[in-house]
Design an enzyme around this catalytic site. Sequence first.
Site, PDB file in Angstrom:
ATOM      1  N   ASP A   1       0.798  -1.233   0.000  1.00 51.98           N
ATOM      2  CA  ASP A   1       0.000   0.000   0.000  1.00 51.98           C
ATOM      3  C   ASP A   1       0.831   1.284   0.000  1.00 51.98           C
ATOM      4  OD1 ASP A   1      -1.529  -2.132   0.806  1.00 51.98           O
ATOM      5  OD2 ASP A   1      -1.955  -1.344   2.795  1.00 51.98           O
TER       6      ASP A   1
ATOM      7  N   GLN B   1       4.205   0.737   2.179  1.00 51.32           N
ATOM      8  CA  GLN B   1       4.450  -0.534   2.870  1.00 51.32           C
ATOM      9  C   GLN B   1       5.619  -1.221   2.169  1.00 51.32           C
ATOM     10  OE1 GLN B   1       1.751  -2.178   5.510  1.00 51.32           O
ATOM     11  NE2 GLN B   1       2.532  -0.116   5.818  1.00 51.32           N
TER      12      GLN B   1
ATOM     13  N   TRP C   1       5.762 -10.293   1.152  1.00 46.40           N
ATOM     14  CA  TRP C   1       5.135  -9.554   2.251  1.00 46.40           C
ATOM     15  C   TRP C   1       5.669 -10.082   3.580  1.00 46.40           C
ATOM     16  CZ3 TRP C   1       2.177 -10.326   6.577  1.00 46.40           C
ATOM     17  CH2 TRP C   1       1.546  -9.194   7.100  1.00 46.40           C
TER      18      TRP C   1
ATOM     19  N   SER D   1      -0.457   0.111   7.481  1.00 51.63           N
ATOM     20  CA  SER D   1      -0.785   1.338   6.738  1.00 51.63           C
ATOM     21  C   SER D   1      -1.324   2.463   7.599  1.00 51.63           C
ATOM     22  CB  SER D   1      -1.782   1.002   5.634  1.00 51.63           C
ATOM     23  OG  SER D   1      -1.106   0.280   4.637  1.00 51.63           O
TER      24      SER D   1
ATOM     25  N   ASP E   1      -5.393   0.869   9.790  1.00 50.80           N
ATOM     26  CA  ASP E   1      -5.270   1.777   8.644  1.00 50.80           C
ATOM     27  C   ASP E   1      -5.908   3.145   8.894  1.00 50.80           C
ATOM     28  OD1 ASP E   1      -4.186  -0.519   7.588  1.00 50.80           O
ATOM     29  OD2 ASP E   1      -5.930  -1.034   6.375  1.00 50.80           O
TER      30      ASP E   1
ATOM     31  N   GLU F   1     -10.495  -2.309   4.614  1.00 52.13           N
ATOM     32  CA  GLU F   1      -9.141  -1.852   4.898  1.00 52.13           C
ATOM     33  C   GLU F   1      -8.958  -0.465   4.280  1.00 52.13           C
ATOM     34  OE1 GLU F   1      -6.903  -5.073   2.949  1.00 52.13           O
ATOM     35  OE2 GLU F   1      -6.484  -5.877   4.938  1.00 52.13           O
TER      36      GLU F   1
HETATM   37  N1  DQQ Z   1      -1.959  -3.865   3.912  1.00 59.89           N
HETATM   38  C1  DQQ Z   1      -1.440  -3.436   5.183  1.00 59.89           C
HETATM   39  C2  DQQ Z   1      -2.601  -3.289   6.081  1.00 59.89           C
HETATM   40  C3  DQQ Z   1      -3.720  -3.095   5.148  1.00 59.89           C
HETATM   41  C4  DQQ Z   1      -3.375  -4.013   4.003  1.00 59.89           C
HETATM   42  C5  DQQ Z   1      -0.434  -4.447   5.648  1.00 59.89           C
HETATM   43  C6  DQQ Z   1      -4.025  -3.662   2.715  1.00 59.89           C
HETATM   44  O1  DQQ Z   1      -2.421  -2.182   6.946  1.00 59.89           O
HETATM   45  O2  DQQ Z   1      -4.954  -3.381   5.724  1.00 59.89           O
HETATM   46  O3  DQQ Z   1       0.654  -4.527   4.765  1.00 59.89           O
HETATM   47  O4  DQQ Z   1      -3.295  -4.137   1.618  1.00 59.89           O
END
Ligand code: DQQ
Length: 476
Positions: A39, A55, A63, A100, A159, A214
């Site tokens: 993100d 991110q 990830w 995020s 988020d 999200e």
């Molecule tokens: N990615 C983040 C979260 C969010 C998600 C984690 C959305 O904060 O909800 O990497 O892609």
Amino acid sequence: MTTTINDWLETAAERRRVFTADIHRPRYHFLPPDGWTNDPNGVIQWKGEYHLFYQHNPHGPFWGTIHWGHAVSRDLIHWEDRPIALTPSFDGPDKDGCFSGCAVDDNGTPTLVYTGVADDRQTQCLAMSRDKLLTWEKYQGNPVLATPPEDVRPLDFRDPWVWREGDTWYMVLASGQLSGGGVALLYRSSDLRNWNPLPHLLTGEVEMTGEVWECPNFFPLGDKHVLIISVWPRHSVHFFVGTFADERFVPESHGVLDPDGSLFAPLTLNDDKGRQLLWGWIDEQRSREVQQSAGWAGVMSLPRELSLDKSSVHTAFVPELQKLRRAHTRLNDLNIAEAVDVEGVKGSAFELRLALVRGSASRSGLILARSPSGEEETQIYADWEKGELVIDRTHSSLLSGVEQGIQSGTLPSAERLYLHLYLDGSVLELIADEQLTLSTRIYPSRNDSVGIRLFSSGGVSGPTTLEVWELASIWF
Ligand code: DQQ
């Protein structure tokens, strides 16, 4: 400090150069020097410069160990790397990840508001910069908001989207209701550190907008307010248009951004020109093994400007992108009866505008990234009979481990198509009539899969105007 930054920039440039021969790596989209991104986070303008956080896993193209990367731009197009802004703190409320969030101006102090993750618990944290957004100090009192309301999923509480009205700060967080359906939670604060819950901003139904929301964005647009949410685990992006008064949002219409597409978790910024700009994460469409061997994964979309047309959110690529234009080809008044090669235009880093009138055809459009004999090609066409705009990736790549599906969205008009499209290595973004956006990934295997064709079937389409610009790289 200057030396440190210069050293950092040199190292980042070296890390980028490693990928020079990678035909799938974008040249004018932002992505980190290497490793993983998802993100966009904390986009903010500070003293005229755009700051984009994202991110990021610096340890590899997958990830995990989520940090906040950082880049700066003066013109929205060319980005300079900055050192990582947020790193999970050993034993802190973000020890398992800095998820995020957003960036705000707290009376002159740049402040990041983000979700810390520790042992599956998600809480809201702050970090401040005292040196023009270069380094970030986490607030000693983190987390500033730790306990989700009782009616939401306890492990989904994340988020933060924060804005100020007068002396009051508001925060929207995303979660899912225990009874099913996503929810946007609303909070109020006078100091960014103590937060009081307000009635939920909006709740959704599972069938329509999934189980968990999200990355909320909530902002005025025209004379309305817009709430954008991303849906987990279905990976779709929805917007609601309505009115916001007395701390209550009343939605009047609902739509989908990038149907079937790769764009996710978008984040917006109201810039000093008054534009509501949007960036999204465009994910990879290839297997983890292939991502691992590529050494990088994930890319930011090009910035788009949002506008409101009655109750619908429209999007357009920002005009600043025109700076990248180089060699130009224009074809006017073409009538297309079958497939026609577009001579003299080749490549995998270009901008294309197509204005096409249906005529008697049942399908008409473009073929891109085509090898000379057509073993690889990607079709983008109006299926006039079905009323759909289609991206057909069935033959996009001879490689294994890459997705090759068909994506489609509703054609804005039954008689004509106005397409604005950017191809950048493996990244394809298009907007039709400012109404339909589709983003996807293609991974041709051959260096000569660079041809462009126009085609129609079932009749003749025209008149057609095609313009193509080769685009410069933003890096070297
Ligand atoms: N990615 C983040 C979260 C969010 C998600 C984690 C959305 O904060 O909800 O990497 O892609």
